[in-house]
Structures are given as C-alpha cells and as structure tokens.
Design a protein around this motif. Structure first.
Motif, PDB file in Angstrom:
ATOM      1  N   HIS A   1      -0.445  -4.362   8.459  1.00 25.30           N
ATOM      2  CA  HIS A   1      -1.727  -3.827   7.986  1.00 25.30           C
ATOM      3  C   HIS A   1      -1.581  -2.958   6.751  1.00 25.30           C
ATOM      4  N   PHE A   2      -0.576  -2.120   6.774  1.00 24.71           N
ATOM      5  CA  PHE A   2      -0.358  -1.164   5.672  1.00 24.71           C
ATOM      6  C   PHE A   2       1.085  -1.337   5.175  1.00 24.71           C
ATOM      7  N   PRO A   3       1.292  -2.069   4.062  1.00 28.45           N
ATOM      8  CA  PRO A   3       2.653  -2.404   3.600  1.00 28.45           C
ATOM      9  C   PRO A   3       3.570  -1.190   3.475  1.00 28.45           C
ATOM     10  N   ASP A   4       3.046  -0.025   3.075  1.00 27.94           N
ATOM     11  CA  ASP A   4       3.941   1.132   2.950  1.00 27.94           C
ATOM     12  C   ASP A   4       3.848   2.039   4.167  1.00 27.94           C
ATOM     13  N   SER A   5       3.488   1.462   5.303  1.00 27.01           N
ATOM     14  CA  SER A   5       3.278   2.309   6.472  1.00 27.01           C
ATOM     15  C   SER A   5       4.529   3.082   6.854  1.00 27.01           C
ATOM     16  N   ILE A   6       4.328   4.349   7.209  1.00 30.07           N
ATOM     17  CA  ILE A   6       5.458   5.133   7.710  1.00 30.07           C
ATOM     18  C   ILE A   6       5.407   5.222   9.230  1.00 30.07           C
ATOM     19  N   MET A   7       4.424   4.561   9.817  1.00 31.41           N
ATOM     20  CA  MET A   7       4.337   4.589  11.280  1.00 31.41           C
ATOM     21  C   MET A   7       5.441   3.711  11.854  1.00 31.41           C
ATOM     22  N   PRO A   8       6.228   4.254  12.784  1.00 31.07           N
ATOM     23  CA  PRO A   8       7.332   3.460  13.338  1.00 31.07           C
ATOM     24  C   PRO A   8       6.807   2.229  14.075  1.00 31.07           C
ATOM     25  N   ASP A   9       7.654   1.178  14.187  1.00 30.78           N
ATOM     26  CA  ASP A   9       7.273   0.005  14.980  1.00 30.78           C
ATOM     27  C   ASP A   9       7.700   0.232  16.418  1.00 30.78           C
ATOM     28  N   PHE A  10       6.712   0.290  17.305  1.00 30.26           N
ATOM     29  CA  PHE A  10       7.030   0.574  18.707  1.00 30.26           C
ATOM     30  C   PHE A  10       7.264  -0.738  19.443  1.00 30.26           C
ATOM     31  N   THR A  11       8.339  -1.456  19.013  1.00 30.92           N
ATOM     32  CA  THR A  11       8.564  -2.805  19.535  1.00 30.92           C
ATOM     33  C   THR A  11       9.009  -2.788  20.992  1.00 30.92           C
TER      34      THR A  11
ATOM     35  N   GLY B   1       5.333   9.713  21.587  1.00 32.19           N
ATOM     36  CA  GLY B   1       5.360  10.613  20.431  1.00 32.19           C
ATOM     37  C   GLY B   1       4.269  10.338  19.406  1.00 32.19           C
ATOM     38  N   CYS B   2       3.275   9.563  19.779  1.00 35.08           N
ATOM     39  CA  CYS B   2       2.163   9.282  18.847  1.00 35.08           C
ATOM     40  C   CYS B   2       1.486  10.593  18.455  1.00 35.08           C
ATOM     41  N   ILE B   3       1.404  11.490  19.416  1.00 39.72           N
ATOM     42  CA  ILE B   3       0.675  12.743  19.222  1.00 39.72           C
ATOM     43  C   ILE B   3       1.311  13.599  18.122  1.00 39.72           C
ATOM     44  N   GLY B   4       2.608  13.316  17.829  1.00 38.82           N
ATOM     45  CA  GLY B   4       3.284  14.051  16.763  1.00 38.82           C
ATOM     46  C   GLY B   4       2.646  13.786  15.400  1.00 38.82           C
ATOM     47  N   CYS B   5       2.120  12.586  15.225  1.00 39.22           N
ATOM     48  CA  CYS B   5       1.525  12.229  13.928  1.00 39.22           C
ATOM     49  C   CYS B   5       0.006  12.148  13.976  1.00 39.22           C
ATOM     50  N   HIS B   6      -0.540  11.850  15.151  1.00 41.64           N
ATOM     51  CA  HIS B   6      -1.987  11.621  15.250  1.00 41.64           C
ATOM     52  C   HIS B   6      -2.685  12.713  16.043  1.00 41.64           C
ATOM     53  N   THR B   7      -3.831  13.136  15.560  1.00 42.00           N
ATOM     54  CA  THR B   7      -4.663  14.092  16.297  1.00 42.00           C
ATOM     55  C   THR B   7      -5.616  13.325  17.205  1.00 42.00           C
TER      56      THR B   7
ATOM     57  N   VAL C   1      -0.986  -5.092  17.010  1.00 42.34           N
ATOM     58  CA  VAL C   1      -0.193  -5.351  15.795  1.00 42.34           C
ATOM     59  C   VAL C   1       0.157  -4.018  15.126  1.00 42.34           C
ATOM     60  N   GLN C   2      -0.828  -3.096  15.104  1.00 44.01           N
ATOM     61  CA  GLN C   2      -0.577  -1.785  14.496  1.00 44.01           C
ATOM     62  C   GLN C   2       0.555  -1.052  15.231  1.00 44.01           C
ATOM     63  N   PHE C   3       0.611  -1.205  16.552  1.00 37.98           N
ATOM     64  CA  PHE C   3       1.643  -0.505  17.319  1.00 37.98           C
ATOM     65  C   PHE C   3       3.027  -1.068  17.033  1.00 37.98           C
ATOM     66  N   VAL C   4       3.139  -2.409  16.976  1.00 41.63           N
ATOM     67  CA  VAL C   4       4.473  -3.008  16.897  1.00 41.63           C
ATOM     68  C   VAL C   4       4.878  -3.369  15.473  1.00 41.63           C
TER      69      VAL C   4
ATOM     70  N   HIS D   1      -6.218  -7.013  19.549  1.00 45.99           N
ATOM     71  CA  HIS D   1      -5.132  -7.657  18.814  1.00 45.99           C
ATOM     72  C   HIS D   1      -4.729  -6.809  17.597  1.00 45.99           C
ATOM     73  N   TRP D   2      -5.731  -6.362  16.859  1.00 47.63           N
ATOM     74  CA  TRP D   2      -5.447  -5.548  15.666  1.00 47.63           C
ATOM     75  C   TRP D   2      -4.651  -4.309  16.058  1.00 47.63           C
ATOM     76  N   LEU D   3      -5.061  -3.692  17.148  1.00 51.98           N
ATOM     77  CA  LEU D   3      -4.403  -2.457  17.579  1.00 51.98           C
ATOM     78  C   LEU D   3      -2.959  -2.720  17.988  1.00 51.98           C
TER      79      LEU D   3
ATOM     80  N   GLY E   1      -0.721  11.007  10.486  1.00 58.43           N
ATOM     81  CA  GLY E   1      -1.562   9.804  10.564  1.00 58.43           C
ATOM     82  C   GLY E   1      -3.016  10.205  10.735  1.00 58.43           C
ATOM     83  N   PRO E   2      -3.905   9.200  10.722  1.00 60.32           N
ATOM     84  CA  PRO E   2      -5.329   9.515  10.883  1.00 60.32           C
ATOM     85  C   PRO E   2      -5.668  10.039  12.285  1.00 60.32           C
ATOM     86  N   ASP E   3      -6.736  10.806  12.340  1.00 66.95           N
ATOM     87  CA  ASP E   3      -7.256  11.303  13.620  1.00 66.95           C
ATOM     88  C   ASP E   3      -7.770  10.104  14.416  1.00 66.95           C
TER      89      ASP E   3
HETATM   90  C1  HEC Z   1       5.560   9.027  12.030  1.00 66.80           C
HETATM   91  C2  HEC Z   1       4.155   9.266  12.280  1.00 66.80           C
HETATM   92  C3  HEC Z   1       3.428   8.294  13.209  1.00 66.80           C
HETATM   93  C4  HEC Z   1       3.692   8.048  14.538  1.00 66.80           C
HETATM   94  C5  HEC Z   1       4.793   8.606  15.413  1.00 66.80           C
HETATM   95  C6  HEC Z   1       2.637   7.161  14.971  1.00 66.80           C
HETATM   96  N1  HEC Z   1       1.808   6.858  13.933  1.00 66.80           N
HETATM   97 FE1  HEC Z   1       0.143   5.716  14.020  1.00 66.80          FE
HETATM   98  N2  HEC Z   1      -0.138   5.945  12.028  1.00 66.80           N
HETATM   99  C7  HEC Z   1       0.608   6.745  11.205  1.00 66.80           C
HETATM  100  C8  HEC Z   1       0.109   6.637   9.856  1.00 66.80           C
HETATM  101  C9  HEC Z   1       0.653   7.366   8.628  1.00 66.80           C
HETATM  102  C10 HEC Z   1      -0.973   5.739   9.899  1.00 66.80           C
HETATM  103  C11 HEC Z   1      -1.883   5.309   8.710  1.00 66.80           C
HETATM  104  C12 HEC Z   1      -1.772   3.853   8.434  1.00 66.80           C
HETATM  105  C13 HEC Z   1      -0.310   3.419   8.227  1.00 66.80           C
HETATM  106  O1  HEC Z   1       0.329   3.937   7.329  1.00 66.80           O
HETATM  107  O2  HEC Z   1       0.126   2.587   9.048  1.00 66.80           O
HETATM  108  C14 HEC Z   1      -1.114   5.332  11.282  1.00 66.80           C
HETATM  109  C15 HEC Z   1      -2.079   4.460  11.743  1.00 66.80           C
HETATM  110  C16 HEC Z   1      -2.334   4.229  13.058  1.00 66.80           C
HETATM  111  C17 HEC Z   1      -3.439   3.472  13.566  1.00 66.80           C
HETATM  112  C18 HEC Z   1      -4.540   2.864  12.721  1.00 66.80           C
HETATM  113  C19 HEC Z   1      -5.537   3.938  12.398  1.00 66.80           C
HETATM  114  C20 HEC Z   1      -6.638   3.489  11.505  1.00 66.80           C
HETATM  115  O3  HEC Z   1      -7.607   4.267  11.437  1.00 66.80           O
HETATM  116  O4  HEC Z   1      -6.567   2.417  10.877  1.00 66.80           O
HETATM  117  C21 HEC Z   1      -3.337   3.463  14.920  1.00 66.80           C
HETATM  118  C22 HEC Z   1      -4.303   2.811  15.904  1.00 66.80           C
HETATM  119  C23 HEC Z   1      -2.142   4.174  15.265  1.00 66.80           C
HETATM  120  N3  HEC Z   1      -1.581   4.625  14.128  1.00 66.80           N
HETATM  121  C24 HEC Z   1      -1.689   4.340  16.568  1.00 66.80           C
HETATM  122  C25 HEC Z   1      -0.492   4.949  16.882  1.00 66.80           C
HETATM  123  C26 HEC Z   1       0.071   4.976  18.204  1.00 66.80           C
HETATM  124  C27 HEC Z   1      -0.597   4.415  19.438  1.00 66.80           C
HETATM  125  C28 HEC Z   1       1.245   5.627  18.113  1.00 66.80           C
HETATM  126  C29 HEC Z   1       2.233   5.869  19.239  1.00 66.80           C
HETATM  127  C30 HEC Z   1       2.652   4.680  19.966  1.00 66.80           C
HETATM  128  C31 HEC Z   1       1.438   5.999  16.745  1.00 66.80           C
HETATM  129  N4  HEC Z   1       0.364   5.562  16.019  1.00 66.80           N
HETATM  130  C32 HEC Z   1       2.513   6.678  16.265  1.00 66.80           C
HETATM  131  C33 HEC Z   1       1.663   7.526  11.581  1.00 66.80           C
HETATM  132  C34 HEC Z   1       2.264   7.545  12.834  1.00 66.80           C
END
Ligand code: HEC
Length: 455
Positions: free
Chosen positions: A416-426, A375-381, A408-411, A404-406, A390-392
């Motif tokens: 990286h972003f204290p107020d992140s709304i991106m779910p933790d894909f643990t 479901g990443c595509i729901g938030c990311h282009t 950490v961002q996934f799980v 490694h950075w990536l 989320g960002p393109d």
């Molecule tokens: C609910 C919406 C949402 C979903 C679902 C989501 N993300 Fe994100 N993502 C974000 C947002 C918002 C950010 C901006 C930084 C932050 O807040 O963490 C982000 C940041 C990122 C970044 C860092 C981008 C940068 O330029 O620094 C990566 C990489 C990323 N997401 C990958 C993924 C992947 C892979 C998935 C699926 C496994 C995913 N995201 C699912 C919302 C989402």
C-alpha cells in the motif's frame, strides 16, 4: 338549523367575532400557493399528535415491554386490516415528512426574506420549533427498543458526551446511568410524549399569535400599495389552497405508510457491539460532516453551535429591507451551496454505511489482545493512547477498508505504501489477522464506543 346553532353560540361565546377574526385575516397581495408550507407543517404536527396518542395506548415504555408492544402494534388488525402497522407507519413517515416540511417552510421564509423586520421574533420562535422537531425525531428513535434504536441512541448520546467539561454529566443525566436502560427509555418516553408536545403547543401558539399580529409578509415584489390593492382574506381562497396542501401531504404519508411500513429489527441486545448503527436519513449529512471534521469535538460541539448561531442571529445581522431573492444573490447562492452539500454529504454517508464491515464481538476482543501484544500501540494511537508514528487508528478514515486491505497492511504494508516503515507482521496466523482486522474495523466509527469497555 345551522343558523340557529350559530346564533345560540354567538349569544354565549361570541362565535361570530371569533370566526370573522380567524377567517377574515387580510392577505396582502392575495392568497398564494406559496403560503401553504406552514399549514402543511401544522397539519403533520397534528397528525403526529393524534397517531402518537393512539400508539401510546398500546406502548409499554420499559425495556421488558417496549419491543413486544411495538411488535404487538405491528400485528394488530381490525377486520383483517393491519390498523396497528398503518398508524405506526403514519407516525413514522409523519416524522420524516415533518422534517422535510419544516425544511421547505424554513427555506421559503428565508428566500422570500420573510424573516426580516418586523418578523424577527416570529423567526426566532420558528428556530425553537425546528429544534423541537429535531429533538422529537431523536427521542422517538429509541422507543421501539430494537437494535437500530438502541445502538443509534448509544452513538447519539456518546456524541453529547464529547462536549468538554459538562458532556459526560449531561450524557449520564440523559441516559439516567452509564448505559442505556429502563431509565433511559422512560426519560426519552417522557420527553417525547409529555415535554415536547407541551413545548410544541406553546411555541406553535406563540408562532401563530405573532403571525396574526404582524400579518403575512406578502409577495416580495410588490410595493405596499400594490399589495394593498390586490389583497384578499384568508377565507375562502387561502383556506382552500391550504386544505389542498394538507390533503396532498396526508395522501403522501398514507401511501408511504402502506407501501413502506417501518420495520422492527430484533430486540435491543446490549452485548451485540457488532451492530452497525446508522442515523435516521435526515441526520445523514450531519453524521458525514462529523466524520470528516477532526478533531471530533470541533464538529460535535462546533457544528450545532454554528448552525444555531447562524439561524438565531440571521434576522438581526441581515437588516437590509430588500426581500426579493433576485436582489439577494448571496442568500440564494449560500442556500444552493448548503442544499447541494447536504445532498452530496448524505450520498457519501449512505455509501459509507454500505462499506461498514460486520464485526463480531468475540473476534474484536481477541483482536485487541493481538494488537497490544504485537506492539502496534507503540506506533498507533487508539482512543487517545499510544504512539504517534503511524496514523491514529480510532479515526474515522479507516472505516471502509475491507478486511482484505487490512490484512495486506498487517503482513505487507509496502503493497500500500512503498516507503512504509510499518513492520511486516508475517508471523500472525490467519485467525489472528482476521481478529485484528475485526478489531481495527470496530474502531473509528463516529461516536462508537471503545468496543472492549462497557457501553
Ligand atoms: C514502527 C511503527 C508501526 C508499528 C509497530 C505498526 N504500524 Fe501500522 N502504520 C505505521 C505507519 C507509519 C503507517 C502509515 C502508512 C504506512 O507507512 O504504512 C501505518 C499504517 C497502518 C494502517 C493503515 C492506516 C491508514 O489509515 O491507512 C493500519 C490499519 C495499521 N497500520 C495497523 C497496524 C497494526 C494492526 C499494527 C500491529 C500489528 C501496526 N500497524 C504496527 C507504523 C506502524
């Protein structure tokens, strides 16, 4: 004996008048070292013609033979001397030195105000020659048909594809099909060895003919009377200085060709989408600028158009007759600004290349599946499709993040972003995290094709 020959020729082809026309050209203000860059460019061009013809003797312009023939050239020896590698080295370094020499020549004409009336047309012809030089460098890049050549050209032609409306059509026409293949190679070979040399000869002659008609601009400081008083002729002093300059570049090119012969990577492999292509060093700054300008199309289309328009219009917009750089602070400052930016951008580009993650195609393709299923595509282009929360991810900004950075961002995106709304894909397994990181790393490279589609 020599005298006899001259007499014989003079009676039949009027050689004396020709020699005196060529050699006794008046040089207002006298001969100068400052005039040598133009003849250096001409010299390197002739060197490229000669070495290019030599290479063409052995080169096979088809995907089946190109790499093998270049490899053969590299191993060609005469009495133990690696002549093949040497000739190829001269041609290879000749192209770099030609770009530098053209740059110095352009800079000098600009700073000396030598493009001003009545030399506008000569300047225009010069801009055409600059474009020809760049096209020659770009078309020559593909010919060895190794990995660097192939993927560099994929990226280069993909950029052409970004031009609105006509881009795709132009790209396919240049490639001679959707991908790179036999037609692309013969297109580039024909361009490089027939069309461009013909245009070079025509425009260089035009450049010189105009030069002989309006004459050298002379020093920017002297008055016409002073320049007249101190003038001499092209022969002998300027001829001597020019010869020294030519000898200097030749020695430089020779040393480079011997000490740093061009490499040949493994043969182009169209399925190796993991390859990280980089452009020739003199395109680094443009590449870096293109990465930074968003949306992509503004840079890819706007930047070259802007450069071309500025160069072409310069002598028509800047009509003030004052030539001395000391009295044109704006010109000098903008030159400094452009030069410093080019250096900084090139350094940034080189640093960026070092950070590129090596990706393998299998993980990349698996990673895309994980991406779509999570479901990443729901938030990311990605490549124009997906959500905007989320960002393109196909933007360049991501290139340079480590695996490694990536992960950490996934799980744990809050690391990286204290107020992140991106779910933790643990729940993602280590393998899935790796694949996803590879997929993400493969995105967002300038002109880099969607890895999962045919190139
Ligand atoms: C609910 C919406 C949402 C979903 C679902 C989501 N993300 Fe994100 N993502 C974000 C947002 C918002 C950010 C901006 C930084 C932050 O807040 O963490 C982000 C940041 C990122 C970044 C860092 C981008 C940068 O330029 O620094 C990566 C990489 C990323 N997401 C990958 C993924 C992947 C892979 C998935 C699926 C496994 C995913 N995201 C699912 C919302 C989402």
């Amino acid at each position: 004996m020599g005298q006899k020959i001259v007499e014989y020729l003079d009676e039949r082809v009027r050689i004396r008048a020709l020699m005196s026309f060529l050699l006794n050209e008046p040089m207002p203000g006298g001969s100068r070292w400052a005039y040598i860059p133009g003849s250096m460019v001409l010299f390197v061009l002739i060197l490229q013609f000669i070495t290019g013809m030599m290479l063409a003797f052995y080169y096979g312009g088809t995907p089946d033979h190109a790499w093998d023939s270049v490899n053969y050239i590299d191993h060609l020896t005469y009495k133990g001397v690696p002549v093949g590698r040497l000739i190829r080295g001269i041609h290879y370094w000749g192209s770099s030195i030609m770009v530098i020499a053209v740059g110095i020549h352009l800079l000098q004409v600009f700073l000396w105000g030598a493009y001003k009336r009545p030399r506008e047309i000569m300047w225009l012809v010069g801009t055409v020659l600059l474009a020809l030089t760049m096209t020659a460098a770009f078309s020559g890049y593909l010919l060895p048909w190794d990995e660097r050549a192939y993927w560099g050209t994929i990226v280069g032609t993909n950029m052409i594809g970004l031009i609105p409306l006509v881009g795709e059509a132009i790209k396919d026409a240049i490639r001679g099909g959707v991908g790179l293949g036999a037609l692309t190679l013969s297109h580039f070979f024909t361009l490089h060895t027939m069309i461009l040399p013909t245009l070079f000869i025509l425009f260089v002659m035009l450049h010189m003919v105009i030069f002989r008609r309006v004459g050298p601009a002379g020093p920017f400081s002297g008055t016409p009377e002073q320049n007249e008083a101190t003038k001499d002729t092209f022969y002998p002093r300027q001829v001597l200085m020019d010869s020294f300059g030519m000898m200097g570049v030749f020695i430089l090119i020779l040393i480079l060709a011997i000490l740093r012969p061009p490499g040949l990577e493994s043969v182009a492999n169209p399925s190796n989408a993991a390859y990280n292509p980089t452009p020739a060093w003199y395109f680094d700054w443009i590449f870096q600028l293109l990465k930074m300008i968003r949306p992509e199309i503004v840079g890819v289309v706007g930047l070259p158009v802007l450069i071309a328009v500025v160069l072409v219009l310069l002598p028509f917009l800047d009509k003030k007759p004052v030539r001395s750089p000391f009295r044109r602070p704006l010109s000098v400052l903008s030159t400094l600004f452009v030069l410093v930016s080019m250096v900084v951008l090139s350094i940034m580009a080189e640093n960026g290349y070092k950070k590129l993650v090596e990706v393998d195609r299998a993980s990349m393709v698996r990673g895309q599946v994980v991406f779509n299923q999570s479901g990443c595509i729901g938030c990311h282009t990605v490549f124009g499709k997906g959500g905007k929360i989320g960002p393109d991810l196909s933007e360049e900004g991501l290139v340079g993040h480590s695996e490694h950075w990536l992960t950490v961002q996934f799980v744990n995106s809050k690391a990286h972003f204290p107020d992140s709304i991106m779910p933790d894909f643990t729940y993602l397994t280590k393998q899935q995290q790796h694949d996803l990181a590879m997929y993400i790393s493969s995105l967002g490279r300038m002109g880099w094709p969607d890895p999962t589609k045919a190139q």
